[in-house]
Design a protein around this motif. Structure first.
Motif, PDB file in Angstrom:
ATOM      1  N   HIS A 146      28.238  58.658  45.061  1.00 27.36           N
ATOM      2  CA  HIS A 146      27.461  58.160  43.928  1.00 27.36           C
ATOM      3  C   HIS A 146      26.033  57.814  44.343  1.00 27.36           C
ATOM      4  O   HIS A 146      25.723  57.740  45.532  1.00 27.36           O
ATOM      5  CB  HIS A 146      28.137  56.907  43.351  1.00 27.36           C
ATOM      6  CG  HIS A 146      28.131  55.745  44.296  1.00 27.36           C
ATOM      7  ND1 HIS A 146      29.024  55.626  45.338  1.00 27.36           N
ATOM      8  CD2 HIS A 146      27.317  54.651  44.388  1.00 27.36           C
ATOM      9  CE1 HIS A 146      28.785  54.517  46.008  1.00 27.36           C
ATOM     10  NE2 HIS A 146      27.742  53.906  45.461  1.00 27.36           N
ATOM     11  N   HIS A 168      22.524  55.212  42.734  1.00 24.59           N
ATOM     12  CA  HIS A 168      22.201  54.062  41.890  1.00 24.59           C
ATOM     13  C   HIS A 168      20.856  54.298  41.216  1.00 24.59           C
ATOM     14  O   HIS A 168      19.996  54.981  41.774  1.00 24.59           O
ATOM     15  CB  HIS A 168      22.111  52.786  42.738  1.00 24.59           C
ATOM     16  CG  HIS A 168      23.374  52.465  43.482  1.00 24.59           C
ATOM     17  ND1 HIS A 168      24.330  51.630  42.984  1.00 24.59           N
ATOM     18  CD2 HIS A 168      23.841  52.889  44.681  1.00 24.59           C
ATOM     19  CE1 HIS A 168      25.337  51.536  43.845  1.00 24.59           C
ATOM     20  NE2 HIS A 168      25.064  52.293  44.893  1.00 24.59           N
ATOM     21  N   HIS A 178      25.513  58.293  48.332  1.00 26.86           N
ATOM     22  CA  HIS A 178      26.394  57.874  49.421  1.00 26.86           C
ATOM     23  C   HIS A 178      27.833  57.661  48.965  1.00 26.86           C
ATOM     24  O   HIS A 178      28.135  57.653  47.773  1.00 26.86           O
ATOM     25  CB  HIS A 178      25.833  56.628  50.131  1.00 26.86           C
ATOM     26  CG  HIS A 178      25.846  55.366  49.328  1.00 26.86           C
ATOM     27  ND1 HIS A 178      25.661  54.119  49.907  1.00 26.86           N
ATOM     28  CD2 HIS A 178      26.026  55.121  48.011  1.00 26.86           C
ATOM     29  CE1 HIS A 178      25.720  53.188  48.988  1.00 26.86           C
ATOM     30  NE2 HIS A 178      25.947  53.754  47.826  1.00 26.86           N
ATOM     31  N   TYR A 181      20.860  44.590  44.666  1.00 22.22           N
ATOM     32  CA  TYR A 181      20.254  45.733  43.977  1.00 22.22           C
ATOM     33  C   TYR A 181      18.993  45.273  43.269  1.00 22.22           C
ATOM     34  O   TYR A 181      18.937  44.178  42.701  1.00 22.22           O
ATOM     35  CB  TYR A 181      21.220  46.330  42.949  1.00 22.22           C
ATOM     36  CG  TYR A 181      22.510  46.816  43.560  1.00 22.22           C
ATOM     37  CD1 TYR A 181      22.566  48.038  44.228  1.00 22.22           C
ATOM     38  CD2 TYR A 181      23.658  46.039  43.497  1.00 22.22           C
ATOM     39  CE1 TYR A 181      23.746  48.483  44.803  1.00 22.22           C
ATOM     40  CE2 TYR A 181      24.847  46.474  44.070  1.00 22.22           C
ATOM     41  CZ  TYR A 181      24.881  47.687  44.725  1.00 22.22           C
ATOM     42  OH  TYR A 181      26.046  48.115  45.299  1.00 22.22           O
TER      43      TYR A 181
HETATM   44 FE   LIG Z   1      26.567  52.449  46.292  1.00 22.69          FE
END
Ligand SMILES: [Fe+2]
Length: 192
Positions: free
Chosen positions: A92, A94, A151, A167
């Motif tokens: 995935h 982000h 990753h 994040y």
């Molecule tokens: Fe991640």
């Protein structure tokens, strides 16, 4: 996933807000040592990690977010993940930058790059270019938004792991994207 949103008294939220306002590369450069210091902080460990140890030891199945603390308007998000043995993410990315650091145990991270030019909807051809185990002593891993942070993270050991993730602000409507390299597929991932 059940993420109880809590306040973290030992965290300097003003500093988190200031980091989240920085350009991506600069933000990561400050976020990584911040997260390492946080994970090494005895007050953070006692307040936020130690209470999860028993839960983590009894956990099985998928990884999950045990604690979540967010700034307003998704300006940042601090999350504590529990990784039962053999749990793993999809491949995935982000829609924000991210840094993470193990507080307990270790996780394996695989990193990927795209071989296609991104011009075909739902299509992505990936190549793995790195694998690395991350423990507390290794400091923080980081990912850039979108293609710069594709990753996979998993816990291949027989012991649970606990990691802390920070994040930055989202750069898109969705949480990120999930990839399936067996059929060169990619799709948007909404927030749970
Ligand atoms: Fe991640």
């Amino acid at each position: 996933m059940n993420a109880g949103t809590v306040t973290l008294p030992v965290v300097d939220t003003g500093y988190l807000e200031s980091i989240s306002e920085l350009p991506t590369e600069l933000a990561i450069r400050q976020a990584a040592p911040f997260l390492v210091r946080l994970v090494e902080d005895p007050a953070f460990f006692e307040g936020e990690i130690r209470p999860l140890l028993e839960e983590a030891r009894g956990a099985a199945g998928d990884w999950y977010v045990a604690r979540s603390f967010g700034g307003k308007d998704h300006i940042y998000s601090l999350q504590v993940f529990i990784w039962p043995p053999s749990s793993e993410t999809k491949i995935h990315d982000h829609s924000s930058w991210g840094v993470y650091c193990c507080a307990v145990g270790s996780v394996l991270e695989k990193r990927y790059e795209r071989l296609d030019d991104g011009s075909r909807l739902d299509h992505a051809r990936l190549k793995e270019f790195r694998q690395r185990m991350w423990s507390k002593e290794d400091g923080a891993s980081n990912v850039l938004p979108h293609d710069g942070g594709i990753h996979w993270v998993g816990n291949p050991s027989d012991e649970p792991a606990i990691s802390v993730h920070l994040y930055g602000p989202r750069l898109g409507e969705v949480d990120g994207r999930d990839y399936d390299p067996s059929c060169d597929y990619v799709c948007d991932r909404s927030e749970d």
